[in-house]
Design a protein around this motif. Sequence first.
Motif, PDB file in Angstrom:
ATOM      1  N   ILE A  21       0.839  -1.206   0.000  1.00 41.04           N
ATOM      2  CA  ILE A  21       0.000   0.000   0.000  1.00 41.04           C
ATOM      3  C   ILE A  21       0.870   1.251   0.000  1.00 41.04           C
ATOM      4  N   ASN A  22       1.936   1.241   0.778  1.00 45.66           N
ATOM      5  CA  ASN A  22       2.841   2.390   0.774  1.00 45.66           C
ATOM      6  C   ASN A  22       3.467   2.601  -0.597  1.00 45.66           C
ATOM      7  N   GLN A  23       3.884   1.539  -1.253  1.00 44.78           N
ATOM      8  CA  GLN A  23       4.468   1.667  -2.587  1.00 44.78           C
ATOM      9  C   GLN A  23       3.443   2.171  -3.607  1.00 44.78           C
ATOM     10  N   LEU A  24       2.197   1.712  -3.469  1.00 45.42           N
ATOM     11  CA  LEU A  24       1.163   2.162  -4.397  1.00 45.42           C
ATOM     12  C   LEU A  24       0.777   3.623  -4.161  1.00 45.42           C
ATOM     13  N   THR A  25       0.867   4.084  -2.930  1.00 49.17           N
ATOM     14  CA  THR A  25       0.443   5.449  -2.627  1.00 49.17           C
ATOM     15  C   THR A  25       1.535   6.488  -2.823  1.00 49.17           C
ATOM     16  N   ALA A  26       2.791   6.082  -2.740  1.00 48.85           N
ATOM     17  CA  ALA A  26       3.859   7.075  -2.856  1.00 48.85           C
ATOM     18  C   ALA A  26       5.014   6.623  -3.745  1.00 48.85           C
ATOM     19  N   GLY A  27       4.974   5.382  -4.159  1.00 53.06           N
ATOM     20  CA  GLY A  27       6.070   4.883  -4.968  1.00 53.06           C
ATOM     21  C   GLY A  27       7.300   4.542  -4.151  1.00 53.06           C
ATOM     22  N   ASN A  28       7.179   4.560  -2.818  1.00 50.47           N
ATOM     23  CA  ASN A  28       8.297   4.175  -1.962  1.00 50.47           C
ATOM     24  C   ASN A  28       7.727   3.539  -0.691  1.00 50.47           C
ATOM     25  N   SER A  29       8.609   3.105   0.199  1.00 55.02           N
ATOM     26  CA  SER A  29       8.158   2.367   1.377  1.00 55.02           C
ATOM     27  C   SER A  29       7.545   3.248   2.466  1.00 55.02           C
ATOM     28  N   SER A  30       7.648   4.589   2.336  1.00 56.10           N
ATOM     29  CA  SER A  30       7.090   5.450   3.374  1.00 56.10           C
ATOM     30  C   SER A  30       5.593   5.706   3.179  1.00 56.10           C
ATOM     31  N   GLY A  31       5.095   5.643   1.957  1.00 58.79           N
ATOM     32  CA  GLY A  31       3.669   5.775   1.699  1.00 58.79           C
ATOM     33  C   GLY A  31       3.148   7.196   1.782  1.00 58.79           C
ATOM     34  N   ASN A  32       1.917   7.352   1.388  1.00 62.12           N
ATOM     35  CA  ASN A  32       1.233   8.635   1.431  1.00 62.12           C
ATOM     36  C   ASN A  32      -0.205   8.345   1.868  1.00 62.12           C
ATOM     37  N   ASP A  33      -0.485   8.581   3.148  1.00 65.36           N
ATOM     38  CA  ASP A  33      -1.803   8.245   3.683  1.00 65.36           C
ATOM     39  C   ASP A  33      -2.923   9.054   3.040  1.00 65.36           C
ATOM     40  N   THR A  34      -2.637  10.239   2.539  1.00 68.70           N
ATOM     41  CA  THR A  34      -3.671  11.047   1.886  1.00 68.70           C
ATOM     42  C   THR A  34      -4.179  10.350   0.638  1.00 68.70           C
ATOM     43  N   VAL A  35      -3.274   9.794  -0.151  1.00 63.91           N
ATOM     44  CA  VAL A  35      -3.654   9.066  -1.364  1.00 63.91           C
ATOM     45  C   VAL A  35      -4.420   7.794  -0.992  1.00 63.91           C
ATOM     46  N   GLY A  36      -3.939   7.080   0.000  1.00 58.79           N
ATOM     47  CA  GLY A  36      -4.614   5.867   0.446  1.00 58.79           C
ATOM     48  C   GLY A  36      -6.002   6.151   0.985  1.00 58.79           C
ATOM     49  N   GLN A  37      -6.127   7.219   1.781  1.00 62.77           N
ATOM     50  CA  GLN A  37      -7.429   7.579   2.341  1.00 62.77           C
ATOM     51  C   GLN A  37      -8.406   7.999   1.248  1.00 62.77           C
ATOM     52  N   ALA A  38      -7.905   8.664   0.218  1.00 69.28           N
ATOM     53  CA  ALA A  38      -8.771   9.061  -0.894  1.00 69.28           C
ATOM     54  C   ALA A  38      -9.327   7.823  -1.602  1.00 69.28           C
ATOM     55  N   ALA A  39      -8.510   6.801  -1.766  1.00 67.41           N
ATOM     56  CA  ALA A  39      -8.973   5.550  -2.397  1.00 67.41           C
ATOM     57  C   ALA A  39     -10.017   4.864  -1.522  1.00 67.41           C
ATOM     58  N   VAL A  40      -9.804   4.866  -0.213  1.00 67.85           N
ATOM     59  CA  VAL A  40     -10.759   4.271   0.728  1.00 67.85           C
ATOM     60  C   VAL A  40     -12.070   5.058   0.711  1.00 67.85           C
TER      61      VAL A  40
END
Length: 140
Positions: A21-40
């Motif tokens: 999920i972190n890789q899908l949201t930010a392209g790296n291992s740290s992630g982007n919770d804003t992108v993930g939350q938008a998908a949710v």
Amino acid sequence: MAAQLFCTLAELKAKFGLLQINQLTAGNSSGNDTVGQAAVDQANAVVEGLIRVRYPNTLVEITINLKNAALHIAHHDLWKDKTNDRVRERYEDSMKYLEGIRDGKNTLGVYNTDTKDEGTVQTTQTDTTKVFTTDSLNAF
């Protein structure tokens, strides 16, 4: 009425793995919770939009099928154009399930017990006390 949550970002990370999920949201291992939350949020809106036709009240219980459908929709959204066949198949199956609920072909199997059952009629009539019989209706 406030939108009902069928899945959360934490559940998305638990189901598909934090690293993915972190890789899908930010392209790296740290992630982007804003992108993930938008998908949710988008997945929750899709689920709600499709099931509210049949179940207009807030559900007392979120079934595992609804939760999984929302999670698969959010997961598919994160993959964007890079989706693979398995992710796409789960998304399509989830959409078919939800459309089946909307169209009355599928049910949730749970009902909101907080609402009064409207439109039901009770009677004390039995087979032996019926007023209308085949013989009495023949004249009509």
